[in-house]
Structures are given as C-alpha cells and as structure tokens.
Write a protein that holds these residues in place. Sequence first.
Motif, PDB file in Angstrom:
ATOM      1  N   GLN A  71      20.654  48.762 -25.807  1.00  0.00           N
ATOM      2  CA  GLN A  71      21.488  49.997 -25.720  1.00  0.00           C
ATOM      3  C   GLN A  71      22.649  49.454 -26.123  1.00  0.00           C
ATOM      4  N   LEU A  72      23.177  48.327 -25.794  1.00  0.00           N
ATOM      5  CA  LEU A  72      24.226  47.870 -26.306  1.00  0.00           C
ATOM      6  C   LEU A  72      24.317  47.105 -27.882  1.00  0.00           C
ATOM      7  N   LYS A  73      23.253  47.409 -28.650  1.00  0.00           N
ATOM      8  CA  LYS A  73      23.143  46.594 -29.700  1.00  0.00           C
ATOM      9  C   LYS A  73      24.231  46.725 -30.776  1.00  0.00           C
ATOM     10  N   PRO A  74      24.786  48.017 -30.924  1.00  0.00           N
ATOM     11  CA  PRO A  74      25.758  48.555 -31.844  1.00  0.00           C
ATOM     12  C   PRO A  74      27.149  47.493 -31.461  1.00  0.00           C
ATOM     13  N   PHE A  75      27.336  47.172 -30.119  1.00  0.00           N
ATOM     14  CA  PHE A  75      28.444  46.491 -29.665  1.00  0.00           C
ATOM     15  C   PHE A  75      28.312  44.869 -29.703  1.00  0.00           C
ATOM     16  N   LEU A  76      27.271  44.340 -30.194  1.00  0.00           N
ATOM     17  CA  LEU A  76      26.547  43.113 -29.917  1.00  0.00           C
ATOM     18  C   LEU A  76      27.080  42.241 -31.058  1.00  0.00           C
ATOM     19  N   HIS A  77      27.665  41.033 -30.930  1.00  0.00           N
ATOM     20  CA  HIS A  77      27.815  40.097 -32.122  1.00  0.00           C
ATOM     21  C   HIS A  77      27.437  38.711 -31.611  1.00  0.00           C
ATOM     22  N   VAL A  78      26.393  38.208 -32.484  1.00  0.00           N
ATOM     23  CA  VAL A  78      25.797  37.129 -31.990  1.00  0.00           C
ATOM     24  C   VAL A  78      26.185  35.813 -32.848  1.00  0.00           C
ATOM     25  N   GLY A  79      26.598  34.666 -32.048  1.00  0.00           N
ATOM     26  CA  GLY A  79      26.972  33.480 -32.672  1.00  0.00           C
ATOM     27  C   GLY A  79      25.768  32.692 -33.065  1.00  0.00           C
ATOM     28  N   ARG A  80      25.573  32.061 -34.359  1.00  0.00           N
ATOM     29  CA  ARG A  80      24.507  31.297 -34.730  1.00  0.00           C
ATOM     30  C   ARG A  80      25.136  29.725 -35.064  1.00  0.00           C
ATOM     31  N   LEU A  81      24.332  28.729 -34.736  1.00  0.00           N
ATOM     32  CA  LEU A  81      24.622  27.522 -35.471  1.00  0.00           C
ATOM     33  C   LEU A  81      23.443  26.604 -35.718  1.00  0.00           C
ATOM     34  N   GLN A  82      23.252  26.154 -36.781  1.00  0.00           N
ATOM     35  CA  GLN A  82      22.090  25.691 -37.357  1.00  0.00           C
ATOM     36  C   GLN A  82      20.985  26.574 -37.157  1.00  0.00           C
ATOM     37  N   ASN A  83      21.313  28.005 -37.732  1.00  0.00           N
ATOM     38  CA  ASN A  83      20.306  28.867 -37.371  1.00  0.00           C
ATOM     39  C   ASN A  83      19.870  29.060 -36.166  1.00  0.00           C
ATOM     40  N   GLN A  84      20.372  28.930 -35.140  1.00  0.00           N
ATOM     41  CA  GLN A  84      19.860  29.133 -33.723  1.00  0.00           C
ATOM     42  C   GLN A  84      21.113  29.873 -33.152  1.00  0.00           C
ATOM     43  N   VAL A  85      20.553  30.986 -32.291  1.00  0.00           N
ATOM     44  CA  VAL A  85      21.580  31.690 -31.341  1.00  0.00           C
ATOM     45  C   VAL A  85      22.119  30.795 -30.619  1.00  0.00           C
ATOM     46  N   VAL A  86      23.585  30.776 -30.560  1.00  0.00           N
ATOM     47  CA  VAL A  86      24.256  29.940 -29.468  1.00  0.00           C
ATOM     48  C   VAL A  86      25.074  30.563 -28.516  1.00  0.00           C
ATOM     49  N   GLY A  87      25.162  31.952 -28.464  1.00  0.00           N
ATOM     50  CA  GLY A  87      25.725  33.088 -27.685  1.00  0.00           C
ATOM     51  C   GLY A  87      26.041  34.054 -28.430  1.00  0.00           C
ATOM     52  N   TYR A  88      26.446  35.127 -27.447  1.00  0.00           N
ATOM     53  CA  TYR A  88      26.671  36.236 -27.976  1.00  0.00           C
ATOM     54  C   TYR A  88      27.849  37.010 -26.958  1.00  0.00           C
ATOM     55  N   VAL A  89      28.389  38.151 -27.655  1.00  0.00           N
ATOM     56  CA  VAL A  89      29.741  38.791 -27.056  1.00  0.00           C
ATOM     57  C   VAL A  89      29.433  40.292 -27.382  1.00  0.00           C
ATOM     58  N   THR A  90      29.803  41.113 -26.334  1.00  0.00           N
ATOM     59  CA  THR A  90      29.604  42.588 -26.612  1.00  0.00           C
ATOM     60  C   THR A  90      30.984  43.039 -26.269  1.00  0.00           C
ATOM     61  N   VAL A  91      31.589  43.907 -27.296  1.00  0.00           N
ATOM     62  CA  VAL A  91      32.675  44.475 -27.287  1.00  0.00           C
ATOM     63  C   VAL A  91      32.700  46.025 -27.533  1.00  0.00           C
ATOM     64  N   GLU A  92      33.090  46.824 -26.573  1.00  0.00           N
ATOM     65  CA  GLU A  92      33.056  48.344 -26.683  1.00  0.00           C
ATOM     66  C   GLU A  92      34.244  48.816 -26.947  1.00  0.00           C
ATOM     67  N   MET A 120      35.165  30.371 -29.290  1.00  0.00           N
ATOM     68  CA  MET A 120      34.969  30.946 -30.495  1.00  0.00           C
ATOM     69  C   MET A 120      34.219  32.565 -30.226  1.00  0.00           C
ATOM     70  N   LEU A 121      33.392  32.648 -29.171  1.00  0.00           N
ATOM     71  CA  LEU A 121      33.013  34.075 -29.028  1.00  0.00           C
ATOM     72  C   LEU A 121      34.107  35.031 -28.621  1.00  0.00           C
ATOM     73  N   LEU A 122      35.101  34.460 -27.516  1.00  0.00           N
ATOM     74  CA  LEU A 122      36.222  35.107 -27.167  1.00  0.00           C
ATOM     75  C   LEU A 122      37.150  35.486 -28.393  1.00  0.00           C
ATOM     76  N   ASP A 123      37.367  34.777 -29.601  1.00  0.00           N
ATOM     77  CA  ASP A 123      38.087  34.959 -30.701  1.00  0.00           C
ATOM     78  C   ASP A 123      37.494  36.098 -31.368  1.00  0.00           C
ATOM     79  N   LYS A 124      36.087  35.872 -31.286  1.00  0.00           N
ATOM     80  CA  LYS A 124      35.422  37.031 -32.230  1.00  0.00           C
ATOM     81  C   LYS A 124      35.595  38.269 -31.391  1.00  0.00           C
ATOM     82  N   ALA A 125      35.540  38.401 -30.191  1.00  0.00           N
ATOM     83  CA  ALA A 125      35.787  39.680 -29.409  1.00  0.00           C
ATOM     84  C   ALA A 125      37.123  40.225 -29.746  1.00  0.00           C
TER      85      ALA A 125
END
Length: 179
Positions: A71-92, A120-125
């Motif tokens: 449900q939050l997919k439109p607001f989801l931003h995924v961080g990847r390092l070496q092709n692996q998910v390292v975290g995510y942030v949701t911003v509405e 880095m996730l916060l900066d993206k947000a």
Amino acid sequence: MTMKQVDPGVEVAAPTPVLDGATLPNDLVTGVKFGPPTDEDLTTVSALRANSEPWKGRGETQEESLKALTQLKPFLHVGRLQNQVVGYVTVERDGPVPGAAYLRNIVVKPELRRHGVGAMLLDKALDVARDMYRKTIALRVDPANAPAVGFYRKAGFTTVATVVSKKSGKLRLLMSREL
C-alpha cells in the motif's frame, strides 16, 4: 530472488548474503543507490520491516508487512549497496502536520546500522520532500527509542507535540524540521 529447490516441487528463497561492515566501500555515499522498489524488493523489504522494531515487537508477520508496504509502494524508496537492499524510507506528501511531508519509516539492515546508511536514507527523504515542494517534514517516533530520537535531533528535528498512536495507543513524539 534466487530460488533453490529443497524438496521436489517446493522452492524456497536462497539466503541473502550478509554485508560485512569490514568489506563496505570507504565512501558509502557513492555506493548506495536509491530507486523505486521492484516486486522482488518488496519481499526483501517486508522481511526487513517484520524483523525490526516496532513491528517485530507488535508481532507483525512478514505477510502483514508485505501488505502494508504494498500500500505504501508509491512512497517507498529503496537503498541498494552491491545490488542488495540495505534499507528503505517512506515519504508521503501529507501527514499529521498540515503542509508538511511525512516521513513514515526509515529502516536499515541490522548489520549496517551505525555505518551512515540511516543518514543517507534521511537525506533521500529530505530530497523527496523538497521535490514535493514541501518546506517542512514531520515524523512520529517512540520516545523510548533513544537512538532514533537522538538520530533525528542530531539531524535538526525538534519535538512539536506528544501524540497517542492510533495503532498502539502508546505515546509518540511528533517531530519536524524545516527543509
């Protein structure tokens, strides 16, 4: 996601390799790439969420996490390092503070915490909120989560109110900062 056959007709996901803090690139800022989640990412991200607080403490299953994140997919931003998910942030675009973007979640892979990925996730947000033409961003955080409260305060957030969570009935700090 790589699948391997365990029993005839039964497939399970191959375990995701653990990123070792000692093998991380010196400059994570250039190593972490952001993008929208793929369907495969949603499975990884839902496992990450289900095994992180506060969801783990609430007993949220991976399936429940997947439903919420879908449900939050439109607001989801995924961080990847070496092709692996390292975290995510949701911003509405809208949240509990009128006119402010709402930072719903920041989740970092446990073995990468305290390595700058959260920053880095916060900066993206913050960038996403600016792209939404917002001048303020707000969030809610459990006041008992001292590391998170300290992280947000260090990033310039101030407490604007104490609110009661509709889901848990527990107190939350409502924090915000100017962009």
